[in-house]
Design a protein around this motif. Structure first.
Motif, PDB file in Angstrom:
ATOM      1  N   HIS A 184      -8.091   6.936 -11.358  1.00 25.51           N
ATOM      2  CA  HIS A 184      -7.721   8.056 -10.487  1.00 25.51           C
ATOM      3  C   HIS A 184      -8.120   9.366 -11.184  1.00 25.51           C
ATOM      4  N   LEU A 185      -9.081  10.071 -10.630  1.00 19.55           N
ATOM      5  CA  LEU A 185      -9.669  11.235 -11.289  1.00 19.55           C
ATOM      6  C   LEU A 185      -8.676  12.380 -11.439  1.00 19.55           C
ATOM      7  N   TYR A 186      -7.891  12.660 -10.403  1.00 11.96           N
ATOM      8  CA  TYR A 186      -6.935  13.773 -10.478  1.00 11.96           C
ATOM      9  C   TYR A 186      -5.901  13.520 -11.570  1.00 11.96           C
ATOM     10  N   LEU A 187      -5.368  12.274 -11.592  1.00 13.35           N
ATOM     11  CA  LEU A 187      -4.370  11.944 -12.620  1.00 13.35           C
ATOM     12  C   LEU A 187      -4.973  12.055 -14.018  1.00 13.35           C
ATOM     13  N   ASN A 188      -6.205  11.583 -14.178  1.00  8.98           N
ATOM     14  CA  ASN A 188      -6.856  11.656 -15.486  1.00  8.98           C
ATOM     15  C   ASN A 188      -7.093  13.098 -15.927  1.00  8.98           C
ATOM     16  N   ASN A 189      -7.503  13.946 -14.992  1.00  6.21           N
ATOM     17  CA  ASN A 189      -7.723  15.358 -15.328  1.00  6.21           C
ATOM     18  C   ASN A 189      -6.419  16.044 -15.741  1.00  6.21           C
ATOM     19  N   THR A 190      -5.324  15.677 -15.067  1.00  2.00           N
ATOM     20  CA  THR A 190      -4.026  16.258 -15.430  1.00  2.00           C
ATOM     21  C   THR A 190      -3.584  15.756 -16.796  1.00  2.00           C
ATOM     22  N   LEU A 191      -3.804  14.454 -17.057  1.00  2.00           N
ATOM     23  CA  LEU A 191      -3.488  13.902 -18.377  1.00  2.00           C
ATOM     24  C   LEU A 191      -4.320  14.579 -19.467  1.00  2.00           C
ATOM     25  N   LEU A 192      -5.587  14.804 -19.174  1.00  2.00           N
ATOM     26  CA  LEU A 192      -6.462  15.478 -20.130  1.00  2.00           C
ATOM     27  C   LEU A 192      -5.910  16.863 -20.501  1.00  2.00           C
ATOM     28  N   SER A 193      -5.494  17.614 -19.491  1.00  2.00           N
ATOM     29  CA  SER A 193      -4.930  18.948 -19.728  1.00  2.00           C
ATOM     30  C   SER A 193      -3.652  18.866 -20.559  1.00  2.00           C
ATOM     31  N   LEU A 194      -2.800  17.877 -20.268  1.00  2.82           N
ATOM     32  CA  LEU A 194      -1.538  17.717 -20.998  1.00  2.82           C
ATOM     33  C   LEU A 194      -1.785  17.317 -22.450  1.00  2.82           C
TER      34      LEU A 194
ATOM     35  N   GLU B 236       1.860   9.181  -5.954  1.00  2.00           N
ATOM     36  CA  GLU B 236       2.330  10.552  -5.695  1.00  2.00           C
ATOM     37  C   GLU B 236       3.401  10.951  -6.718  1.00  2.00           C
ATOM     38  N   THR B 237       4.266   9.988  -7.052  1.00  2.00           N
ATOM     39  CA  THR B 237       5.322  10.267  -8.048  1.00  2.00           C
ATOM     40  C   THR B 237       4.714  10.604  -9.403  1.00  2.00           C
ATOM     41  N   CYS B 238       3.754   9.778  -9.843  1.00  5.03           N
ATOM     42  CA  CYS B 238       3.079  10.038 -11.121  1.00  5.03           C
ATOM     43  C   CYS B 238       2.397  11.397 -11.111  1.00  5.03           C
ATOM     44  N   SER B 239       1.775  11.701  -9.962  1.00  3.72           N
ATOM     45  CA  SER B 239       1.068  12.965  -9.845  1.00  3.72           C
ATOM     46  C   SER B 239       2.025  14.149  -9.980  1.00  3.72           C
TER      47      SER B 239
ATOM     48  N   ASN C 258       0.826  -1.213   0.000  1.00  3.97           N
ATOM     49  CA  ASN C 258       0.000   0.000   0.000  1.00  3.97           C
ATOM     50  C   ASN C 258       0.858   1.260   0.000  1.00  3.97           C
ATOM     51  N   GLU C 259       1.941   1.188   0.795  1.00  4.58           N
ATOM     52  CA  GLU C 259       2.846   2.344   0.829  1.00  4.58           C
ATOM     53  C   GLU C 259       3.515   2.551  -0.522  1.00  4.58           C
ATOM     54  N   ALA C 260       3.877   1.449  -1.193  1.00  7.44           N
ATOM     55  CA  ALA C 260       4.528   1.557  -2.505  1.00  7.44           C
ATOM     56  C   ALA C 260       3.572   2.135  -3.530  1.00  7.44           C
ATOM     57  N   THR C 261       2.316   1.652  -3.479  1.00  9.83           N
ATOM     58  CA  THR C 261       1.321   2.171  -4.416  1.00  9.83           C
ATOM     59  C   THR C 261       1.104   3.664  -4.214  1.00  9.83           C
ATOM     60  N   ALA C 262       0.994   4.045  -2.943  1.00 10.58           N
ATOM     61  CA  ALA C 262       0.783   5.470  -2.630  1.00 10.58           C
ATOM     62  C   ALA C 262       1.983   6.294  -3.095  1.00 10.58           C
ATOM     63  N   LEU C 263       3.167   5.708  -2.900  1.00 11.15           N
ATOM     64  CA  LEU C 263       4.378   6.430  -3.325  1.00 11.15           C
ATOM     65  C   LEU C 263       4.408   6.594  -4.848  1.00 11.15           C
ATOM     66  N   LEU C 264       4.067   5.521  -5.581  1.00 17.41           N
ATOM     67  CA  LEU C 264       4.053   5.593  -7.049  1.00 17.41           C
ATOM     68  C   LEU C 264       2.966   6.559  -7.531  1.00 17.41           C
TER      69      LEU C 264
ATOM     70  N   ILE D   7       3.857   8.897 -18.908  1.00 15.71           N
ATOM     71  CA  ILE D   7       3.371   8.437 -17.602  1.00 15.71           C
ATOM     72  C   ILE D   7       2.032   7.704 -17.743  1.00 15.71           C
ATOM     73  N   HIS D   8       1.350   7.926 -18.869  1.00 16.16           N
ATOM     74  CA  HIS D   8       0.030   7.313 -19.048  1.00 16.16           C
ATOM     75  C   HIS D   8       0.113   5.786 -18.961  1.00 16.16           C
ATOM     76  N   SER D   9       1.135   5.235 -19.571  1.00 17.76           N
ATOM     77  CA  SER D   9       1.276   3.777 -19.570  1.00 17.76           C
ATOM     78  C   SER D   9       1.491   3.208 -18.161  1.00 17.76           C
ATOM     79  N   PRO D  10       2.434   3.723 -17.352  1.00 19.91           N
ATOM     80  CA  PRO D  10       2.596   3.226 -15.971  1.00 19.91           C
ATOM     81  C   PRO D  10       1.319   3.381 -15.140  1.00 19.91           C
ATOM     82  N   ILE D  11       0.572   4.435 -15.399  1.00 23.54           N
ATOM     83  CA  ILE D  11      -0.670   4.632 -14.638  1.00 23.54           C
ATOM     84  C   ILE D  11      -1.628   3.466 -14.871  1.00 23.54           C
TER      85      ILE D  11
END
Length: 885
Positions: free
Chosen positions: A55-65, A23-26, A15-21, A43-47
């Motif tokens: 993950h809504l925040y990551l998707n919204n950031t990807l959308l903007s990019l 946060e890193t992607c974010s 769980n800690e590793a997932t949270a860390l990854l 980063i889209h592929s690792p996500i």
């Protein structure tokens, strides 16, 4: 117990590793999104592999990019695949459509968002308002305002600014101001938005007043405030721009690249390119927009080579041109008429992938239209524009028209309307302008009918184009009718009318337009002044011309080359050659028209050596002579009987200057040879003409035959001339005069009898003289003038004086006592102050008896009398004439 602890520890670590990854992607995505780095998409592929695709925040950031780096279509594809969407998601894709200019789709996305149940936020509504402004959807925009009030967004400063901008775009500055004032407690952004709205609405004074109010309210302006204020300098001028620049320094606003660009643009527009360059070098920061502003600045100041050099420096410095840069440099090549540069830039456009960009495509169409002989080049570029707008169509249509393909331009106009693109005023006026040159009345009537059905008929530019067409086609009544119905006439309206009247020979009507302009409170500008000076020159109304000269001095128009050229022409044609020379010396940079006016004036006034000397000075100054120049030079050689020099200048036309002699040049050549007694050579010129001979060239050689009493050749010339123009009595009169000079009275009577049998009459001799702004017309033998008795008594008194001095009129008859020029001279002497010159305009040549009469008058009276016959002037003074005859 141990096994349970170990299993729990593995779960916690995973769980800690997932949270860390996560946060890193974010963090990586946020960084790439902020800087628009395309690499962030990796980063889209690792996500997906980590199972974070929900993950809504990551998707919204990807959308903007995706929107920033790959365009709205890619972003929309990603948006449609998102498993979950919130207000940020909807706002992101809607904003992408707005930024790409696809406002219709943006509004459809907004409707879908409301249907999905999502509630828009302030940013969403702000983007929607921008689309409403762009599409002209006023009712939709007011509905959005109502929604904002219901949802409590009416105090949101971002949305208030958006509403101010919305109302301003519809030219409802009053509503925008009321909205702005009602909300109160504004910050720098809202004040700047309001100032920007006034600038966009061209309410420059109101924008400046808002800036004053902003400062008094204690709100500090920022760099964007000054950028907007500098945009108004194009109207208020250099002093305004300098004042804004000074305030910027006083407020301590840091000079960034955006401000530098605005300052460079301001100084360039005010023709202070040196200051623009100085500002650009104050700091080392540059960007593409600043380089583009410099290129555009050089172009505005006609420094085309420096504009091209700056474009090269920009590329060497590593900056990538954008669509505005390419548009600017393409416009430079159009102004330079340099196809080679335009083609090189075109290749760069293709490499940059901007060939389907509308602004670049429009500039390319314009470049090929101006620089290439083939309209197919422009058409090929036009077909490559994905969504051609009204400017694209107009450039192509105007280009076809300029190349003489008026019917094709009209076909393209029809195609344009079929494509759903409505023409603007420039489209219509461009087509009508080309039709005017081709005299295409039916097509123009169709266009006229089209604009009457639309609001374009109320457009001043369209109405001016119609006035120009009808006046240029000789339909002055229709042109006048349009002028009378116009709600907003301007200087162009009246200048167009005056210019066309001059071309048709209605010079008095052209001068009457001065009164019309005064009644409409329209200032006489440099262009209308040039037209009025031309009319005065043709009428010989030197008094009116001098009044226009005074007006030009008071109005500051004497710095314009066109006005000074008009003065040179006026004074030259009215015999005031010293005034013409003075006006010529005031021209800062003399052009071909300037030199032509001076040379023509000198030649027609009998200053032959001065005219030829001016021609040499013209060549030494680097101004290339044209066909008109050589007409004046050949005329000077003819009047001065300089046969060899005239032949030399005629040969130099094609041999040195690549000017193909026209028929008028051959007429002068025949006159030069005839004046020198080389009649056989003159005849040979006529027989080997590359053109079909006209009656004038036969008449010219006939005059020379009369001077040298060559009866056989004269009879041959008269016969040939009458075959071309049987109704011209001049051939009979010249022959009769030749027979009379040769003592062949029998032939005189036979010639005049033949003329009477054909019911031909010599055009009645007419002379005009201007006294106190009134032009008086005299016809030979006329007795209708109020001062007739005084005029005839004056002539009789001179005749008595002549006899007392032993002067006898040669070939004078009792009828010649009352020739029109004598009547005009007597009238002028009776009604003008002593010492003032008398200017007379004749419709035909002055006879020998009247020439001698006026010479002797100036011997008795200390006056200068100037008589103009066609393009030749006789300046009589102290018993001598400038023609030395």
């Amino acid at each position: 117990m141990f096994m349970l602890y170990k299993t729990a520890n593995r779960v916690i670590n995973r769980n800690e590793a997932t949270a860390l990854l996560e946060e890193t992607c974010s963090r990586i995505l946020s960084f790439c999104n902020s800087n628009a780095f395309r690499e962030g998409i990796c980063i889209h592929s690792p996500i997906i592999k980590l199972g974070l695709q929900h993950h809504l925040y990551l998707n919204n950031t990807l959308l903007s990019l995706y929107a920033k780096c790959f365009g709205v279509d890619t972003a929309r594809h990603f948006f449609d695949e998102m498993p979950q969407k919130d207000v940020v998601s909807w706002t992101g894709v809607l904003s992408a459509y707005v930024k790409s200019g696809n406002h219709e789709t943006a509004l459809r996305v907004f409707d879908s968002m409301l249907i999905s149940g999502q509630c828009p936020n302030g940013f969403t509504l702000s983007s929607v308002l921008r689309s409403c402004s762009a599409l002209g959807e006023f009712e939709y925009g007011t509905c959005i305002q109502g929604y904002m009030i219901k949802q409590g967004f009416d105090q949101n400063p971002v949305l208030v600014s958006g509403l101010v901008d919305f109302y301003s775009k519809f030219d409802l500055i009053g509503e925008a101001s009321s909205l702005f004032i009602d909300k109160g407690n504004h910050d720098t952004v809202s004040w700047t938005m309001m100032i920007s709205s006034c600038v966009q609405a061209r309410r420059w004074s109101q924008a400046l007043q808002l800036y004053v109010d902003m400062v008094e309210a204690g709100v500090s302006p920022n760099e964007f405030t000054f950028v907007k204020l500098l945009g108004a300098s194009g109207v208020h001028g250099l002093n305004y721009g300098k004042l804004v620049h000074a305030h910027m320094i006083l407020w301590g606003v840091k000079l960034n690249v955006v401000l530098k660009t605005a300052l460079v643009d301001m100084y360039s527009r005010c023709q202070r390119i040196a200051d623009a360059i100085k500002v650009s070098n104050l700091t080392p920061e540059f960007d593409t927009l600043l380089w583009t502003a410099l290129i555009s600045g050089f172009a505005q100041n006609f420094m085309f080579r420096k504009a091209v050099a700056t474009f090269c420096d920009m590329r060497v410095s590593g900056y990538i041109p954008n669509n505005y840069t390419f548009s600017s440099i393409l416009n430079v090549s159009s102004l330079m008429l340099c196809l080679e540069i335009g083609q090189q830039v075109h290749s760069r456009v293709v490499v940059a992938g901007l060939e389907d960009d509308v602004s670049v495509g429009n500039a390319l169409v314009n470049m090929y239209v101006k620089c290439s002989d083939k309209v197919d080049d422009a058409l090929r570029v036009f077909r490559g524009i994905s969504l051609p707008n009204v400017i694209s169509w107009t450039s192509l249509i105007a280009g076809f028209a300029e190349h003489g393909f008026q019917h094709d331009s009209f076909r393209l106009f029809t195609e344009m309307r079929a494509a759903g693109v409505e023409p603007n005023s420039f489209t219509i006026s461009s087509i009508i302008g080309s039709f005017s040159a081709a005299k295409l009345l039916p097509q123009t009537l169709m266009l006229h009918g089209h604009v009457v059905k639309t609001n374009l008929y109320k457009d001043t530019a369209v109405q001016n184009a119609l006035v120009d067409f009808y006046a240029g086609s000789g339909i002055l009544d229709d042109a006048r009718r349009i002028v009378d119905t116009m709600s907003c006439r301007d200087a162009i309206t009246y200048t167009t009318l005056a210019s066309r009247m001059n071309q048709m020979g209605h010079h008095e009507l052209a001068l009457n337009i001065i009164t019309d302009m005064n009644n409409d409170d329209i200032k006489i500008d440099e262009f209308s002044t040039a037209s009025f000076l031309s009319a005065s020159a043709e009428l010989g109304t030197v008094v009116t011309g001098k009044q226009l000269h005074c007006h030009s001095l008071k109005s500051g128009l004497c710095g314009w080359v066109s006005v000074l050229n008009g003065l040179v022409n006026l004074y030259g044609k009215c015999g005031c050659i010293h005034d013409a020379q003075r006006a010529f010396r005031e021209i800062a940079v003399s052009d071909t028209f300037s030199w032509n006016g001076l040379i023509s004036g000198l030649a027609s006034n009998g200053y032959i050596s001065s005219a030829l000397s001016a021609f040499d000075d013209m060549k030494l100054s680097g101004v290339r002579p044209d066909a008109i120049t050589f007409l004046s030079v050949l005329s000077a050689c003819s009047n001065g009987k300089l046969v060899d020099l005239g032949l030399e200048h005629f040969r130099s036309m094609s041999g040195i200057y690549d000017i193909v002699p026209q028929l008028d040049h051959y007429v002068h050549l025949v006159d030069i040879l005839g004046q020198g007694g080389r009649l056989e050579e003159a005849l040979e010129v006529i027989q080997t003409l590359p053109y079909r001979a006209n009656a004038l060239i036969y008449k010219t050689l006939l005059r020379s035959c009369k001077a040298h009493r060559n009866i056989p050749l004269a009879e041959d010339m008269a016969k040939r001339g009458l075959e071309l123009d049987p109704l011209d009595p001049a051939f009979y009169i010249l022959l009769a005069n030749l027979y009379e000079d040769s003592g062949r009275g029998d032939l005189v009577e036979r010639t005049l009898k033949s003329m009477r049998e054909k019911q031909l009459r010599k055009n009645p001799s007419q002379s005009r003289v201007e006294i106190r702004n009134n032009v008086h017309l005299f016809v030979a033998g006329e007795r209708s003038h109020p001062q007739t008795n005084e005029i005839y008594e004056k002539i009789e008194s001179f005749e008595t004086e002549f006899k007392n001095h032993g002067y006898h009129r040669s070939n004078g008859t009792r009828d010649s006592y009352h020739h029109s020029e004598k009547l005009a001279v007597a009238f002028g002497l009776l009604n003008t102050p002593s010492k003032s010159p008398i200017n007379i305009i004749k419709n035909n040549s002055i006879c020998r008896d009247c020439h001698g009469f006026i010479k002797f008058v100036t011997h008795l009276v200390d006056r200068e009398i100037i008589v103009r016959e066609g393009n030749r002037l006789h300046s009589f003074r102290k018993g001598e004439c400038s023609c030395r005859g």
